[in-house]
Design a protein around this motif. Structure first.
Motif, PDB file in Angstrom:
ATOM      1  N   ARG A  62       0.830  -1.143  -0.034  1.00 14.23           N
ATOM      2  CA  ARG A  62      -0.048  -0.015  -0.110  1.00 14.23           C
ATOM      3  C   ARG A  62       0.727   1.414  -0.085  1.00 14.23           C
ATOM      4  O   ARG A  62       2.004   1.160   0.198  1.00 14.23           O
ATOM      5  CB  ARG A  62      -0.995  -0.038   1.313  1.00 14.23           C
TER       6      ARG A  62
ATOM      7  N   TYR B  24      -3.585   2.883   9.687  1.00 13.35           N
ATOM      8  CA  TYR B  24      -4.704   2.738   8.917  1.00 13.35           C
ATOM      9  C   TYR B  24      -4.463   1.684   8.021  1.00 13.35           C
ATOM     10  O   TYR B  24      -5.519   1.015   7.553  1.00 13.35           O
ATOM     11  CB  TYR B  24      -5.183   4.051   8.452  1.00 13.35           C
ATOM     12  N   ALA B  25      -3.483   2.086   7.019  1.00 10.29           N
ATOM     13  CA  ALA B  25      -2.928   0.963   5.934  1.00 10.29           C
ATOM     14  C   ALA B  25      -3.050  -0.609   6.758  1.00 10.29           C
ATOM     15  O   ALA B  25      -3.364  -1.420   6.113  1.00 10.29           O
ATOM     16  CB  ALA B  25      -1.802   1.408   5.610  1.00 10.29           C
TER      17      ALA B  25
ATOM     18  N   GLY C 122       1.479   5.164   2.007  1.00 14.95           N
ATOM     19  CA  GLY C 122       0.861   6.087   3.018  1.00 14.95           C
ATOM     20  C   GLY C 122       1.789   7.471   2.883  1.00 14.95           C
ATOM     21  O   GLY C 122       3.002   7.201   3.071  1.00 14.95           O
TER      22      GLY C 122
ATOM     23  N   HIS D  87      -3.399   5.846   0.725  1.00 14.90           N
ATOM     24  CA  HIS D  87      -3.733   6.330   1.991  1.00 14.90           C
ATOM     25  C   HIS D  87      -2.996   7.771   2.119  1.00 14.90           C
ATOM     26  O   HIS D  87      -1.720   7.942   2.174  1.00 14.90           O
ATOM     27  CB  HIS D  87      -3.483   5.545   3.264  1.00 14.90           C
TER      28      HIS D  87
ATOM     29  N   VAL E  47      -1.596   7.419   9.485  1.00 12.81           N
ATOM     30  CA  VAL E  47      -1.688   6.696   8.237  1.00 12.81           C
ATOM     31  C   VAL E  47      -1.155   5.256   8.027  1.00 12.81           C
ATOM     32  O   VAL E  47      -1.652   4.484   7.274  1.00 12.81           O
ATOM     33  CB  VAL E  47      -0.996   7.736   7.016  1.00 12.81           C
TER      34      VAL E  47
END
Length: 235
Positions: A114, A160-161, A116, A143, A157
């Motif tokens: 992901r 959250y990921a 961030g 994100h 962040v």
């Protein structure tokens, strides 16, 4: 306590910072910021802006400018600066040298990843489109700490990921290039690979468990491969 780089740990998710790791946008962004600062009466060179603002979110940059100026700027200053950056990145963003090949290598390793970043999602979309990297980063895996109103060095962040992926922080590996982002990884309880050229200073908290420095992005996939092999051997 194990971490995602430990032979006894579990690497379950890679979280990339955007600017300076995937997209070579820091210098044009900081140059645009310096130009804006000078237009407001601050005496700051492009290099000074790069050294001071690299990795920071625009609201924080605006606060620092206001402190130096001794007065407030219009409430929409950060929004206007961000819109200028979106338009700038559509024209000037290029991949970090070796980043597309690195991403392909990570994909072949099979580890989910992901992004961030302190950039807004709109900024990242503009950068990834300009760099022809959109296929790697669908919106639901990108994100923004800025859009969450928790810019780095807040760890939010990254946390959250991890939550979105359904993994624990100690199984995540952050790829960063700035002290601000590395500090966010440290606060999140995540391992971190710091992309930092030889001869440049390291973060104040260095060395730290689970933190490794590489000097070129081409070194990342071999490091990940070695980590995964060692963890498989311990399983």
């Amino acid at each position: 306590m194990t971490n995602a780089l430990d032979p006894n740990g579990y690497l379950r998710l890679i979280i990339f910072d955007c600017d300076g790791v995937l997209v070579d946008s820091e210098k044009p962004s900081c140059r645009a910021t310096a130009e804006f600062a000078r237009s407001q009466g601050l005496k700051i060179s492009d290099q000074e802006a790069y050294d001071r603002f690299m990795g920071k979110a625009l609201p924080q940059i605006v606060k620092e400018m206001e402190h130096d100026l001794g007065h407030s700027l219009p409430d929409d200053t950060a929004l206007r600066m961000r819109e200028n950056l979106v338009q700038l990145m559509k024209k000037m963003a290029v991949p970090v040298e070796g980043a597309p090949e690195m991403i392909e290598g990570v994909r072949h390793l099979g580890v989910p990843f992901r992004v961030g970043s302190n950039s807004s999602v709109r900024e990242m979309e503009a950068k990834f489109q300009a760099c022809h990297m959109m296929q790697f980063f669908p919106e639901n895996r990108v994100h923004s700490a800025n859009d969450m109103n928790h810019p780095k060095p807040s760890p939010e962040v990254y946390l959250y990921a991890a939550k979105a992926e359904g993994v624990t922080p100690d199984s995540c590996l952050v790829i960063e290039d700035s002290d601000t982002g590395a500090e966010a990884a440290r606060r999140a309880g995540m391992a971190c690979v710091l992309l930092r050229a030889e001869g440049l200073p390291l973060p104040a908290f260095w060395p730290a468990p689970g933190f490794v420095r590489i000097t070129d992005i081409s070194q990342l996939v071999p490091l990940l491969r070695k980590t995964l092999e060692s963890q498989k051997a311990q399983a």
